[in-house]
Design an enzyme around this catalytic site. Structure first.
Site, PDB file in Angstrom:
ATOM      1  N   ARG A  44      37.925  46.287  38.496  1.00  0.00           N
ATOM      2  CA  ARG A  44      37.241  45.106  39.043  1.00  0.00           C
ATOM      3  C   ARG A  44      37.780  44.806  40.439  1.00  0.00           C
ATOM      4  NH1 ARG A  44      41.288  42.478  40.249  1.00  0.00           N
ATOM      5  NH2 ARG A  44      39.923  40.764  40.795  1.00  0.00           N
ATOM      6  N   GLY A  45      37.141  43.821  41.097  1.00  0.00           N
ATOM      7  CA  GLY A  45      37.510  43.518  42.482  1.00  0.00           C
ATOM      8  C   GLY A  45      36.594  44.322  43.395  1.00  0.00           C
ATOM      9  N   ALA A  46      35.999  43.627  44.380  1.00  0.00           N
ATOM     10  CA  ALA A  46      34.925  44.249  45.168  1.00  0.00           C
ATOM     11  C   ALA A  46      35.305  45.583  45.835  1.00  0.00           C
ATOM     12  CB  ALA A  46      34.410  43.244  46.192  1.00  0.00           C
ATOM     13  N   ARG A  87      27.127  46.040  37.778  1.00  0.00           N
ATOM     14  CA  ARG A  87      27.434  44.652  38.179  1.00  0.00           C
ATOM     15  C   ARG A  87      26.670  44.370  39.476  1.00  0.00           C
ATOM     16  NH1 ARG A  87      33.516  42.806  38.174  1.00  0.00           N
ATOM     17  NH2 ARG A  87      32.521  40.802  37.714  1.00  0.00           N
ATOM     18  N   GLN A 193      41.847  36.194  35.999  1.00  0.00           N
ATOM     19  CA  GLN A 193      42.360  37.201  36.948  1.00  0.00           C
ATOM     20  C   GLN A 193      43.563  36.662  37.730  1.00  0.00           C
ATOM     21  OE1 GLN A 193      39.156  36.493  36.418  1.00  0.00           O
ATOM     22  NE2 GLN A 193      37.809  38.212  36.820  1.00  0.00           N
ATOM     23  N   ASP A 234      33.287  38.949  47.517  1.00  0.00           N
ATOM     24  CA  ASP A 234      32.484  40.002  46.879  1.00  0.00           C
ATOM     25  C   ASP A 234      31.284  40.389  47.728  1.00  0.00           C
ATOM     26  OD1 ASP A 234      33.900  38.509  44.525  1.00  0.00           O
ATOM     27  OD2 ASP A 234      33.466  40.573  43.925  1.00  0.00           O
ATOM     28  N   ASN A 243      32.200  34.767  46.125  1.00  0.00           N
ATOM     29  CA  ASN A 243      33.489  35.164  45.551  1.00  0.00           C
ATOM     30  C   ASN A 243      33.547  34.583  44.135  1.00  0.00           C
ATOM     31  OD1 ASN A 243      36.073  36.488  45.836  1.00  0.00           O
ATOM     32  ND2 ASN A 243      37.003  34.476  45.892  1.00  0.00           N
ATOM     33  N   LYS A 244      34.635  34.839  43.456  1.00  0.00           N
ATOM     34  CA  LYS A 244      34.785  34.414  42.051  1.00  0.00           C
ATOM     35  C   LYS A 244      34.389  32.964  41.842  1.00  0.00           C
ATOM     36  CE  LYS A 244      35.682  36.376  39.263  1.00  0.00           C
ATOM     37  NZ  LYS A 244      34.563  36.939  38.429  1.00  0.00           N
TER      38      LYS A 244
HETATM   39  O1  MRU Z   1      34.917  39.645  38.469  1.00  0.00           O
HETATM   40  P1  MRU Z   1      35.941  40.271  39.370  1.00  0.00           P
HETATM   41  O2  MRU Z   1      37.326  40.224  38.822  1.00  0.00           O
HETATM   42  O3  MRU Z   1      35.519  41.646  39.819  1.00  0.00           O
HETATM   43  O4  MRU Z   1      35.913  39.326  40.660  1.00  0.00           O
HETATM   44  C1  MRU Z   1      36.773  39.618  41.718  1.00  0.00           C
HETATM   45  C2  MRU Z   1      36.752  38.614  42.802  1.00  0.00           C
HETATM   46  O5  MRU Z   1      35.982  37.674  42.797  1.00  0.00           O
HETATM   47  C3  MRU Z   1      37.639  38.877  43.993  1.00  0.00           C
HETATM   48  O6  MRU Z   1      38.080  37.673  44.550  1.00  0.00           O
HETATM   49  C4  MRU Z   1      36.835  39.658  45.036  1.00  0.00           C
HETATM   50  O7  MRU Z   1      36.280  40.803  44.480  1.00  0.00           O
HETATM   51  C5  MRU Z   1      37.649  40.031  46.212  1.00  0.00           C
HETATM   52  S1  MRU Z   1      38.767  41.328  45.829  1.00  0.00           S
HETATM   53  C6  MRU Z   1      39.560  41.854  47.210  1.00  0.00           C
END
Ligand code: MRU
Length: 341
Positions: A44-46, A87, A193, A234, A243-244
């Site tokens: 996970r994470g963009a 996703r 997270q 993201d 973002n999250k």
């Molecule tokens: O659902 P996730 O854990 O993939 O969400 C991640 C986030 O929202 C992060 O803040 C975002 O991807 C930036 S990561 C450098």
């Protein structure tokens, strides 16, 4: 440390759903395994999703039985479709798939050369992300003062990228310059997270971190305990930062308390063709909200909303830090024009 690695036709990465209590390495060799790992947030994470999507195409190319470049291209297109369906919100995943596919379509060598090219291009995407994060860290560290307490939301660290992190990269770089920095990490319901990953990474690296629940952000800002906010992204569109879920709330609270709100993200996260209204926000399983730590906490049948991301309008953002420069408020108007980047 690299979060994702390609070795002889297999992708190695940590299962992030198991952290911090267990360190389990995944060995991924098929597209189905990769798609499942992305959907379930093992990966996970963009920026990491961008690298994972690229390596999915590399897996397809490396193991393909196709007899011609045309047949391989059509298998790659099918893989791209599977990965795109995992996703919807983080643009890095789409960016990586599109970059490899379009280069593969223009490639003129034979099938073996095309296979090798796809693997190399995926590796390049991963290497570029590692490099971009170091540059983001360097650019962003200039905004952080010695003694600052930085609040961050979700995990935009090493684990969300190929290496080093975006928001946590800025913090790491500031610490590397000798600044005494403390971090407040929000737990980030529903999937935690912040509690599971950000607090773990920072603690492991000896960077002072205090964990709070999401609903304490107003409290810590009102008490004057936060000097600035740094989060990842993201997808950055013409008028907002995705973002999250919960980022928007943090940004509004930051504005109310005159706390600078910084976003750190590589260029692969920019999607300036679109506006916030065009973007699909992933809606996840209601069980993530009705349960906590695997235990049901809400009454049976209660109705639930579970968007994984929100959009923070740019008026709440003080600056966006990327690998080539820092975009300040006066630059944001250009995001609507073609010459923005
Ligand atoms: O659902 P996730 O854990 O993939 O969400 C991640 C986030 O929202 C992060 O803040 C975002 O991807 C930036 S990561 C450098």
């Amino acid at each position: 440390m690299r979060t994702i690695e390609w070795r002889n036709g297999a992708v190695f990465t940590l299962d992030q759903t198991k952290l911090p209590l267990e360190t389990v390495t995944l060995e991924i060799t098929t597209i189905d395994q990769m798609a499942e790992a992305i959907r379930s947030l093992r990966i996970r994470g963009a920026p990491l999703l961008g690298a994972a999507a690229a390596f999915a195409l590399a897996l397809k190319a490396y193991h393909a039985q196709a007899a011609s470049s045309t047949a391989l291209l059509s298998e790659l297109e099918h893989t791209a479709k599977v990965i795109r369906s995992t996703r919807p919100t983080a643009v890095n995943l789409f960016w990586a798939v599109d970059r490899i596919l379009s280069k593969a379509q223009d490639f003129s060598g034979n099938i073996d050369a095309l296979k090798a090219f796809v693997v190399q291009e995926a590796q390049r995407i991963a290497d570029e992300d590692a490099e971009a994060n170091r540059a983001i860290g360097k650019n962003g560290a200039e905004l952080i003062k010695d003694g600052d307490v930085v609040l961050t939301h979700c995990n935009a660290g090493e684990l969300a990228t190929v290496e080093y992190g975006t928001a946590l990269g800025v913090i790491r770089a500031a610490v590397g310059q000798g600044k005494k920095i403390k971090v407040i990490a929000t737990e980030t319901r529903p999937l935690l997270q912040g509690a599971r990953l950000t607090a773990y990474e920072l603690k492991r690296d000896g960077i002072p971190v205090t964990l709070i629940t999401d609903n304490m952000v107003g409290y810590v800002m009102h008490k004057g305990l936060v000097d600035c906010v740094v989060v990842g992204a993201d997808r950055i569109v013409q008028d907002a930062v995705f973002n999250k879920i919960g980022t928007f709330t943090v940004a509004v609270l930051a504005k109310e308390h005159d706390v600078p709100f910084y976003v750190a993200a590589p260029k692969s996260t920019f999607d300036l063709q679109h506006k916030a209204a065009d973007i699909v926000i992933e809606e996840r399983n209601p069980l993530e909200v009705t349960s906590f730590g695997g235990r049901q906490v809400a009454a049976n049948g209660v109705s639930v909303l579970n968007p994984a991301f929100d959009a923070t309008p740019l008026k709440y953002v003080s600056a966006i830090i990327c690998e080539s420069r820092v975009y300040s408020k006066k630059d944001f108007a250009k995001f609507k024009t073609k010459d923005a980047m």
